[in-house]
Design an enzyme around this catalytic site. Structure first.
Site, short mmCIF file in Angstrom:
data_model
loop_
_atom_site.label_atom_id
_atom_site.label_comp_id
_atom_site.label_asym_id
_atom_site.label_seq_id
_atom_site.Cartn_x
_atom_site.Cartn_y
_atom_site.Cartn_z
N HIS A 1 2.78 2.49 9.86
CA HIS A 1 0.57 1.51 9.39
C HIS A 1 0.26 2.82 9.03
CE1 HIS A 1 1.12 -3.21 10.11
NE2 HIS A 1 2.58 -2.28 10.88
N GLU B 1 -3.11 2.44 8.05
CA GLU B 1 -4.06 2.05 8.58
C GLU B 1 -4.58 1.62 9.91
OE1 GLU B 1 -1.45 -0.39 8.51
OE2 GLU B 1 -1.92 -2.13 8.97
N CYS C 1 4.07 -2.51 6.01
CA CYS C 1 5.28 -3.11 6.58
C CYS C 1 6.00 -4.77 6.23
CB CYS C 1 4.54 -3.74 8.14
SG CYS C 1 5.37 -3.93 9.50
#
Lengths: 82, 228
Positions: B203, B205, B86
């Site tokens: 994302h 994560e 990002c």
């Protein structure tokens, strides 16, 4: 004293969604004759030198390195003596 | 394996990334403050998501001049793995480690949503745990995530097979309807020429635990760990 004014705008062909949205608002406010509005960024620079050439080269350097992204943006500037 | 996560003022995904790598995958994770130059022996460096320097000027434009970035650029030049997620992707583009730019979403809106992305490569160090064309559900959360490159650059990225992930629909179709932010070619992530630098807007994560709705992002980190 000398100073500079820098304007950074999107290169031709890069979508300017803010400009497009602003242009879209024209119809509703009764202002006629404007075909398109585009957006950009304005910067003003003050120098600690009176050397015009030095101011010019510093302005170009900061435009290239920081103020614009050459992939999507172009810039113009003027040096002003006061 | 030692993983260094760079923290800029305004980063906000560094702890999520640390949690996944340390608590779920058992890796040695260290935080690297942007003002330091020492990468402290990191084997992998991650630039996390967030709003470094408040996104002032352009996303990533100021973070790229942080002292640590000189070391990060040298690290990448040695062929070591470097990921930008990002805002981290935006920083990698600003400093020229990846080609192109990210511009404001076509809708002008900040998008926070789960999207589906398609794995475009199988041999990469970041995707070996996935199948080619596998569909992954991951969240995106950005306003400046529309990938742009000039025609020549885009052609080079495509012909070199450097598109890592593409936005698509549930059937795997990448088209304008399945393109959340008007990215050219539905591009959600790309590699550098050597393949050691990856930048992506989604994302992984935030998609590594079933509690959060998807574990599809875990494979990216597992691929990386198995490579090292």
């Amino acid at each position: 004293m000398i100073r500079a004014e820098v304007i950074v705008t999107l290169k031709d062909g890069i979508l300017d969604p803010q400009g497009k949205t602003i242009t879209g608002a024209l119809g509703g406010i009764g202002i006629e004759g404007i075909k398109e509005i585009g957006t950009g960024k304005y910067f003003h620079l003050r120098f600690n030198t009176n050397n015009l050439e030095k101011a010019r080269s510093s302005t170009e350097a900061v435009c290239e390195k920081l103020l614009s992204n050459p992939v999507i943006e172009k810039y113009t500037y003027k040096i002003i003596e006061e | 394996m030692k993983i260094g996560i760079v923290v800029f003022p305004g980063s906000n995904c560094e702890l999520d990334t640390q949690h996944v790598l340390k608590n779920l995958l058992g890796q040695d994770v260290i935080m690297l403050w942007h003002e330091q130059r020492d990468l402290e022996g990191s084997d992998v460096v991650i630039l996390p998501g967030g709003f470094s320097y408040g996104d002032y000027l352009r996303t990533g434009a100021i973070a790229r001049f942080s002292p640590i970035m000189e070391s990060v650029i040298e690290f990448a030049a040695k062929g070591k793995p470097l990921i930008g997620i990002c805002n981290g992707f935006q920083i990698l583009l600003e400093c020229g480690l990846l080609p192109g730019a990210l511009v404001t979403n076509g809708s002008l809106k900040f998008i926070s949503d789960n999207v589906i992305i398609r794995v475009e490569t199988e041999s990469s160090i970041y995707t070996s745990k996935y199948e080619k064309s596998q569909l992954l559900k991951m969240p995106i959360a950005h306003i400046g995530g529309s990938f742009f490159a000039d025609d020549d650059t885009l052609e080079e990225i495509e012909s070199d097979g450097r598109v890592a992930f593409r936005y698509c629909d549930a059937k795997g179709n990448a088209n304008s309807k399945s393109n959340p932010n008007a990215s050219l070619g539905n591009i959600a992530g790309i590699y550098n020429k050597e393949g050691n630098v990856l930048g992506l807007m989604p994302h992984p994560e935030r998609a590594s635990e079933s509690l959060l709705g998807s574990t599809d992002g875990l494979g990216l980190f597992e691929s990386l760990i198995s490579f090292n």
